[in-house]
Write an enzyme that holds these catalytic residues in place. Structure first.
Site, PDB file in Angstrom:
ATOM      1  N   HIS A 153       0.832  -1.215   0.000  1.00 18.11           N
ATOM      2  CA  HIS A 153       0.000   0.000   0.000  1.00 18.11           C
ATOM      3  C   HIS A 153       0.863   1.261   0.000  1.00 18.11           C
ATOM      4  CE1 HIS A 153      -3.353  -2.682   1.345  1.00 18.11           C
ATOM      5  NE2 HIS A 153      -2.375  -3.252   2.036  1.00 18.11           N
ATOM      6  N   SER A 274      14.448  22.179 -15.336  1.00 14.42           N
ATOM      7  CA  SER A 274      13.226  22.932 -15.603  1.00 14.42           C
ATOM      8  C   SER A 274      13.621  24.269 -16.183  1.00 14.42           C
ATOM      9  CB  SER A 274      12.457  23.127 -14.303  1.00 14.42           C
ATOM     10  OG  SER A 274      11.592  24.233 -14.409  1.00 14.42           O
ATOM     11  N   LYS A 280      15.259  22.022 -10.089  1.00 10.31           N
ATOM     12  CA  LYS A 280      14.628  20.784 -10.538  1.00 10.31           C
ATOM     13  C   LYS A 280      15.606  19.840 -11.227  1.00 10.31           C
ATOM     14  CE  LYS A 280      10.694  19.795 -10.444  1.00 10.31           C
ATOM     15  NZ  LYS A 280       9.534  20.352 -11.120  1.00 10.31           N
ATOM     16  N   GLU A 287       9.496   8.820 -16.648  1.00 13.03           N
ATOM     17  CA  GLU A 287       8.102   9.216 -16.897  1.00 13.03           C
ATOM     18  C   GLU A 287       7.673   8.835 -18.312  1.00 13.03           C
ATOM     19  OE1 GLU A 287       7.179  13.267 -14.848  1.00 13.03           O
ATOM     20  OE2 GLU A 287       9.323  13.176 -15.198  1.00 13.03           O
TER      21      GLU A 287
END
Ligand code: ARG
Length: 458
Positions: A153, A274, A280, A287
């Site tokens: 979980h 970024s 970043k 992704e």
């Protein structure tokens, strides 16, 4: 091509919707190979003269050289790779080119070409999967003893080793490899010689063409042969399952690379910045692997829906079989390469993993198991006692191992000093010696087995 029957040419839009050359030109090597095998067989069986068969094979070699040098001309009027190749052949060797299509149809031709292409794709994926497995196994070996929190979980559950977690990835990829290997065995029968749908009256030798093209033998039913696209669906379904695994792995990389977790650092080569937030360091490759899985599954759905309503044998809808397979394969090959590169170059923050494993009461089960083993407490009761110990530690803001014996005895007098030997995360992972468990000794055995399997090419 069918000028004998037709007085007028097709409308421009008809030509456009009908043409597959913009994408099936990717089959050119397979089209040349299958055509050469067919021509040689026609020569060997005496259906064509030896001289004509030879002229056709030489001509096809010349066409192949042109394709390799200049690319395949995208002539919509010629419709597809089969007609483009035959037309180029006629330009090279004249009217004898017209004999190549004896005892053959584009229906068995395209089934053969596409099978050959998908087989190569399966082989390419197989080597990509091997490279990924080697990368995983190497990192797992490096981290056979590194403790991290194991999750259910996405909550800290029990300590495991990073090596064990990585070998879980290996199992997923190993099953993918076996799925592609199974699909390849099923694919490997040659449809060439099924002709349009009914077979042919010419005395062809299907065993010969099958053998030359590396198939195990000819297919058994001509109707099925020209309408079967199971091999493409097998590829896509194996690719979808594999992409799904890569996506789950990528998801873990994304989570692990996030600041709250901080389990991994991606090197510059595998991150992007970024344009607005200088701090970043984004895991874009992970992704995109996750994103590409959606597209690969979409390709599978597309071909299943194309095929689901088709009567036997060939229908032109089936021309739409190729774009989803090509797209899925390109995406999968790239995803495999990206995942392999990332795994090879990730920095694992084992200090951070250990700290988190130690902070989440991850050894609560070990305390309960100790009560069962050493104090003969029924597990349900042990679970309850342990819950109280967790509650106390939470209130005191410490870990289970930091509780004083008197506090533990206050919860249950059967708890003894010896319990502390099982409350550390190292003791916990070391105790999990059941087959397939996280104990470093067991993980090392599994790693050795995986290496041996890879060396044996299984
Ligand atoms: N371009 C076609 C395809 O990809 C080749 C087969 C055409 N056969 C036919 N009977 N029209 O499916």
């Amino acid at each position: 091509m069918w000028g004998g029957r037709f007085a007028e040419g097709p409308a421009a839009v008809m030509r456009e919707i009908n043409a597959s050359i913009p994408f099936d030109k990717r089959l050119w090597q397979q089209d040349i190979a299958a055509s050469k095998a067919h021509a040689a067989m026609l020569g060997a069986t005496g259906i064509l003269s030896a001289a004509d068969a030879q002229a056709i094979c030489d001509g096809l070699d010349a066409v192949a050289l042109d394709y390799a040098r200049d690319g395949v001309p995208e002539d919509l009027a010629l419709e597809d790779i089969h007609m483009v190749t035959e037309t180029r052949l006629a330009e090279k060797i004249g009217s004898v080119a017209g004999r190549l299509h004896t005892a053959r149809s584009r229906n068995d031709q395209v089934a053969t070409d596409f099978k050959l292409w998908v087989r190569d794709a399966m082989d390419a994926v197989a080597s990509g999967l091997r490279a990924l497995r080697w990368a995983i196994v190497a990192r797992a070996e490096e981290h056979a003893d590194s403790v991290m929190p194991g999750f259910t979980h996405l909550q800290s559950a029990q300590p495991v080793t990073l090596g064990h977690h990585l070998m879980a990835w290996h199992e997923m990829i190993r099953r993918d490899a076996s799925r592609f290997a199974d699909a390849r065995v099923r694919l490997n029968q040659c449809p060439l010689g099924s002709a349009a749908l009914a077979g042919t009256g010419f005395p062809i030798d299907r065993a010969q063409t099958a053998a030359v093209l590396g198939f195990d033998g000819p297919t058994a039913n001509s109707l099925d042969s020209v309408s079967d696209r199971d091999f493409a669906l097998d590829y896509l379904m194996a690719a979808s399952q594999c992409a799904l695994h890569l996506s789950r792995m990528a998801e873990e990389v994304v989570i692990w690379a996030s600041q709250p977790f901080g389990f991994v650092a991606l090197p510059d080569a595998w991150s992007t910045g970024s344009s607005i937030m200088p701090q970043k360091r984004n895991p874009d490759a992970a992704e995109l692997v996750r994103g590409h899985a959606g597209r690969i599954i979409g390709c599978t759905t597309a071909l299943m829906i194309t095929m689901k309503g088709l009567p036997l044998a060939y229908s032109k809808d089936m021309q739409d079989d190729k774009p989803p397979v090509f797209e899925a394969h390109d995406l999968l090959a790239l995803s495999l390469a990206a995942m392999t590169g990332m795994i090879e170059s990730l920095t694992f923050r084992t200090d951070r993993m250990r700290a988190l494993a130690e902070s989440g009461f991850a050894t609560a089960t070990d305390l309960a198991d100790w009560l069962v083993r050493e104090a003969n407490v029924p597990f349900r009761e042990a679970h309850h006692i342990t819950g109280q110990a967790v509650k106390l530690a939470e209130a005191k803001g410490c870990g289970l191992a930091d509780l004083a014996l008197v506090d533990l005895k206050g919860i249950d007098p059967r708890i003894e000093e010896g319990v502390f030997s099982v409350l550390s995360v190292d003791a916990s992972v070391m105790s999990r010696t059941s087959h397939g468990g996280t104990a470093p000794s067991g993980v090392r055995t599994r790693i050795a087995e995986a290496r041996m399997a890879l060396e044996r090419n299984t």
